[in-house]
Scaffold this motif. Structure first.
Motif, PDB file in Angstrom:
ATOM      1  N   ALA A 191       0.839  -1.204   0.000  1.00 20.09           N
ATOM      2  CA  ALA A 191       0.000   0.000   0.000  1.00 20.09           C
ATOM      3  C   ALA A 191       0.876   1.256   0.000  1.00 20.09           C
ATOM      4  O   ALA A 191       0.642   2.198  -0.768  1.00 20.09           O
ATOM      5  CB  ALA A 191      -0.930  -0.004   1.208  1.00 20.09           C
ATOM      6  N   TYR A 192       1.910   1.252   0.836  1.00 20.90           N
ATOM      7  CA  TYR A 192       2.741   2.463   0.982  1.00 20.90           C
ATOM      8  C   TYR A 192       3.794   2.577  -0.107  1.00 20.90           C
ATOM      9  O   TYR A 192       4.282   3.664  -0.382  1.00 20.90           O
ATOM     10  CB  TYR A 192       3.365   2.524   2.383  1.00 20.90           C
ATOM     11  CG  TYR A 192       2.353   2.982   3.414  1.00 20.90           C
ATOM     12  CD1 TYR A 192       1.391   2.111   3.913  1.00 20.90           C
ATOM     13  CD2 TYR A 192       2.313   4.309   3.848  1.00 20.90           C
ATOM     14  CE1 TYR A 192       0.438   2.528   4.828  1.00 20.90           C
ATOM     15  CE2 TYR A 192       1.365   4.738   4.763  1.00 20.90           C
ATOM     16  CZ  TYR A 192       0.436   3.843   5.246  1.00 20.90           C
ATOM     17  OH  TYR A 192      -0.512   4.281   6.138  1.00 20.90           O
ATOM     18  N   LEU A 217      -0.613  -0.889  -4.613  1.00 18.66           N
ATOM     19  CA  LEU A 217      -2.047  -1.137  -4.510  1.00 18.66           C
ATOM     20  C   LEU A 217      -2.804   0.099  -4.970  1.00 18.66           C
ATOM     21  O   LEU A 217      -2.417   1.214  -4.633  1.00 18.66           O
ATOM     22  CB  LEU A 217      -2.447  -1.445  -3.058  1.00 18.66           C
ATOM     23  CG  LEU A 217      -1.892  -2.686  -2.379  1.00 18.66           C
ATOM     24  CD1 LEU A 217      -2.485  -2.813  -0.980  1.00 18.66           C
ATOM     25  CD2 LEU A 217      -2.181  -3.943  -3.183  1.00 18.66           C
ATOM     26  N   THR A 224      -6.212  -2.022   5.831  1.00 19.52           N
ATOM     27  CA  THR A 224      -6.443  -0.995   6.850  1.00 19.52           C
ATOM     28  C   THR A 224      -6.487  -1.511   8.283  1.00 19.52           C
ATOM     29  O   THR A 224      -6.444  -0.722   9.208  1.00 19.52           O
ATOM     30  CB  THR A 224      -7.768  -0.236   6.587  1.00 19.52           C
ATOM     31  OG1 THR A 224      -8.795  -1.191   6.413  1.00 19.52           O
ATOM     32  CG2 THR A 224      -7.657   0.647   5.375  1.00 19.52           C
ATOM     33  N   ALA A 226      -0.735   7.309   2.121  1.00 17.53           N
ATOM     34  CA  ALA A 226       0.268   6.627   1.312  1.00 17.53           C
ATOM     35  C   ALA A 226       0.545   7.365   0.000  1.00 17.53           C
ATOM     36  O   ALA A 226       1.453   7.007  -0.736  1.00 17.53           O
ATOM     37  CB  ALA A 226      -0.192   5.194   1.015  1.00 17.53           C
ATOM     38  N   GLU A 238      -7.938  -1.067  -3.713  1.00 15.80           N
ATOM     39  CA  GLU A 238      -7.393  -2.301  -3.118  1.00 15.80           C
ATOM     40  C   GLU A 238      -6.899  -2.083  -1.686  1.00 15.80           C
ATOM     41  O   GLU A 238      -6.701  -3.042  -0.934  1.00 15.80           O
ATOM     42  CB  GLU A 238      -6.222  -2.820  -3.965  1.00 15.80           C
ATOM     43  CG  GLU A 238      -6.623  -3.297  -5.347  1.00 15.80           C
ATOM     44  CD  GLU A 238      -5.419  -3.501  -6.263  1.00 15.80           C
ATOM     45  OE1 GLU A 238      -5.489  -4.388  -7.118  1.00 15.80           O
ATOM     46  OE2 GLU A 238      -4.420  -2.764  -6.138  1.00 15.80           O
ATOM     47  N   ILE A 239      -6.683  -0.815  -1.328  1.00 10.96           N
ATOM     48  CA  ILE A 239      -6.067  -0.502  -0.040  1.00 10.96           C
ATOM     49  C   ILE A 239      -6.950  -0.884   1.146  1.00 10.96           C
ATOM     50  O   ILE A 239      -6.440  -1.204   2.216  1.00 10.96           O
ATOM     51  CB  ILE A 239      -5.616   0.990  -0.011  1.00 10.96           C
ATOM     52  CG1 ILE A 239      -4.252   1.107  -0.699  1.00 10.96           C
ATOM     53  CG2 ILE A 239      -5.551   1.543   1.401  1.00 10.96           C
ATOM     54  CD1 ILE A 239      -3.720   2.507  -0.820  1.00 10.96           C
ATOM     55  N   GLN A 274      -1.631   7.621  -2.559  1.00  4.70           N
ATOM     56  CA  GLN A 274      -2.141   6.807  -3.667  1.00  4.70           C
ATOM     57  C   GLN A 274      -3.515   7.223  -4.177  1.00  4.70           C
ATOM     58  O   GLN A 274      -4.081   6.539  -5.019  1.00  4.70           O
ATOM     59  CB  GLN A 274      -2.213   5.330  -3.237  1.00  4.70           C
ATOM     60  CG  GLN A 274      -0.880   4.734  -2.840  1.00  4.70           C
ATOM     61  CD  GLN A 274       0.153   4.837  -3.930  1.00  4.70           C
ATOM     62  OE1 GLN A 274      -0.168   4.713  -5.097  1.00  4.70           O
ATOM     63  NE2 GLN A 274       1.386   5.098  -3.567  1.00  4.70           N
ATOM     64  N   ALA A 316      -5.115   5.556   1.954  1.00  2.29           N
ATOM     65  CA  ALA A 316      -4.677   5.792   0.571  1.00  2.29           C
ATOM     66  C   ALA A 316      -4.117   7.207   0.424  1.00  2.29           C
ATOM     67  O   ALA A 316      -3.128   7.439  -0.266  1.00  2.29           O
ATOM     68  CB  ALA A 316      -5.833   5.567  -0.400  1.00  2.29           C
ATOM     69  N   HIS A 356      -6.138   2.655  -4.924  1.00  2.00           N
ATOM     70  CA  HIS A 356      -6.855   3.120  -3.741  1.00  2.00           C
ATOM     71  C   HIS A 356      -8.041   2.231  -3.409  1.00  2.00           C
ATOM     72  O   HIS A 356      -8.466   2.172  -2.268  1.00  2.00           O
ATOM     73  CB  HIS A 356      -7.268   4.587  -3.894  1.00  2.00           C
ATOM     74  CG  HIS A 356      -8.378   4.831  -4.875  1.00  2.00           C
ATOM     75  ND1 HIS A 356      -8.140   5.036  -6.213  1.00  2.00           N
ATOM     76  CD2 HIS A 356      -9.712   4.897  -4.717  1.00  2.00           C
ATOM     77  CE1 HIS A 356      -9.302   5.223  -6.823  1.00  2.00           C
ATOM     78  NE2 HIS A 356     -10.263   5.154  -5.955  1.00  2.00           N
ATOM     79  N   ALA A 402      -9.972   3.376   4.529  1.00  2.00           N
ATOM     80  CA  ALA A 402      -9.331   3.115   3.236  1.00  2.00           C
ATOM     81  C   ALA A 402      -8.943   4.431   2.555  1.00  2.00           C
ATOM     82  O   ALA A 402      -7.852   4.556   1.990  1.00  2.00           O
ATOM     83  CB  ALA A 402     -10.260   2.304   2.340  1.00  2.00           C
TER      84      ALA A 402
END
Lengths: 182, 216
Positions: A145-146, A150, A159, B19, A154-155, B21, B16, A152, B12
């Motif tokens: 994720a980081y 992945l 969590t 990160a 799929e993240i 993303q 995201a 957004h 989520a």
């Protein structure tokens, strides 16, 4: 962690020395520890070596210029550097703008409480240890994720993290700051 | 400022964003909501702490020879962008939105899209789109379905979506298969920020015909 260099509040003191005295030795110590990590992180995220080197230098230069904005009651030095590197990566590599939240009107305190700062740095270290102890599959998901592997959507699967304590601590720091300025 | 917010971002979206993303249009909604909500700010900063922990653990890549000297030279040239505080008391638009609009709500260039609703599309990367909506009191946002994720953040006034009320700072997270009909409350006009990763499909005939022209 896993390195012989000092951890925790030493980095907070080093950032304060850069902020207050433009201390070149303190900056060099920060550079030796963090620049290779930023570069490694970027390369792991798929950035070419020359770009990663350039961005790592830019991130460290930003640390120098923005040292007065670092709040050790709310983040470790590693966390703060991570956010600078993330923003530079979006800017320089994805060539998109990075919308950032409004700053808090009160800003970081001139002399943050030493104990709180220390507790926050230790909390981040404990979080790192907790992540290291996670089942391999979950740890891998978080890293992906980081590191940008992945999307957004799929993240969501990544969590479920033990963030309760650190979140409460940040929340308290925000509340205390608001109260003081109120 | 933050005590009345009842509809928050999910983990989520915060992760995201932490990160790096999220598509730019969604990142704008997250940054705007976090500007108004200390709870989500604390959750976001805890996800950023995960990034910090990963950075600390990551395998290092040796810096080039002379990189410290090169960085000191870079520092000598001054900050890349001016460092100015982005806080203004009493503004309708939080700072990240003011950055896109070039000012507060009085600087928005609105375009009519029918039924008294006005919009302003914001310039973001094309993987998702963001617009400001200005909805007259009591008016419905035209019916639309989704093929992707849609985030709606209220900045002024309020709307109701089914039994739920959304006021300033509240964010409505709607995903596929949701057919919803937000209606602005009576009182002041409702201003919100909406972002979607799929073009909206309006089910009313006229708005659908207008779609290609207005980029609804």
């Amino acid at each position: 962690m896993g390195s012989a260099e000092p951890e925790g509040t030493d980095w907070v003191a080093a950032v304060a020395a850069v902020r207050d005295r433009r201390d070149a030795a303190a900056f060099a110590a920060l550079f030796r520890h963090f620049a290779p990590r930023i570069k490694g992180f970027l390369m792991k995220s798929g950035t070419a070596e020359t770009t990663a080197e350039e961005v790592a230098q830019e991130v460290m230069a930003t640390l120098w210029h923005k040292a007065h904005l670092f709040d050790p009651a709310r983040a470790s030095v590693a966390t703060w550097i991570f956010t600078i590197a993330r923003n530079r990566r979006i800017d320089a590599i994805r060539r998109a703008r990075r919308p950032e939240p409004e700053e808090l009107p009160w800003g970081p305190e001139a002399e943050p409480d030493q104990e709180e700062a220390l507790a926050m740095q230790q909390e981040t270290q404990r979080l790192g240890e907790a992540i290291a102890r996670l089942p391999e599959k979950q740890k891998d998901l978080i890293e992906r994720a980081y590191f940008g592997d992945l999307s957004h959507t799929e993240i969501a699967a990544a969590t479920g993290l033990p963030l309760g304590t650190i979140k409460s601590r940040i929340r308290l720091a925000l509340e205390r700051l608001r109260h003081q300025m109120g | 400022m933050t005590t009345t917010i009842r509809h928050h971002l999910n983990d989520a979206l915060l992760m995201a964003y932490a990160a790096g993303q999220l598509p730019e249009a969604f990142a704008l909604v997250v940054a705007s909501h976090v500007s108004l909500c200390d709870d989500c700010r604390a959750r976001l900063e805890s996800f950023e702490a995960v990034g910090g922990a990963l950075l600390e653990e990551t395998a290092t890549a040796p810096m080039g020879a002379g990189s410290l000297a090169a960085t000191m030279a870079l520092i000598g040239r001054g900050p890349k962008d001016p460092i100015v505080p982005r806080y203004r008391r009493g503004a309708v638009l939080p700072a990240p939105l003011r950055d896109y609009v070039g000012g507060d709500v009085d600087a928005v260039v609105w375009r009519p899209v029918g039924n008294g609703v006005r919009q302003a599309i914001l310039p973001t990367a094309r993987d998702a789109s963001a617009r400001l909506l200005h909805i007259p009191p009591g008016a419905a946002v035209p019916h639309h379905g989704h093929r992707g994720l849609e985030l709606t953040l209220v900045l002024q006034g309020a709307f109701r979506d089914g039994s739920e009320r959304f006021g300033r700072g509240d964010v409505d997270v709607a995903s596929e298969d949701v057919q919803h009909t937000p209606v602005a409350e009576t009182g002041e006009p409702c201003i919100c920020l909406a972002a979607t990763d799929a073009p909206l499909r309006f089910s009313g005939l006229l708005p659908r015909l207008a779609q290609p022209f207005f980029r609804i």
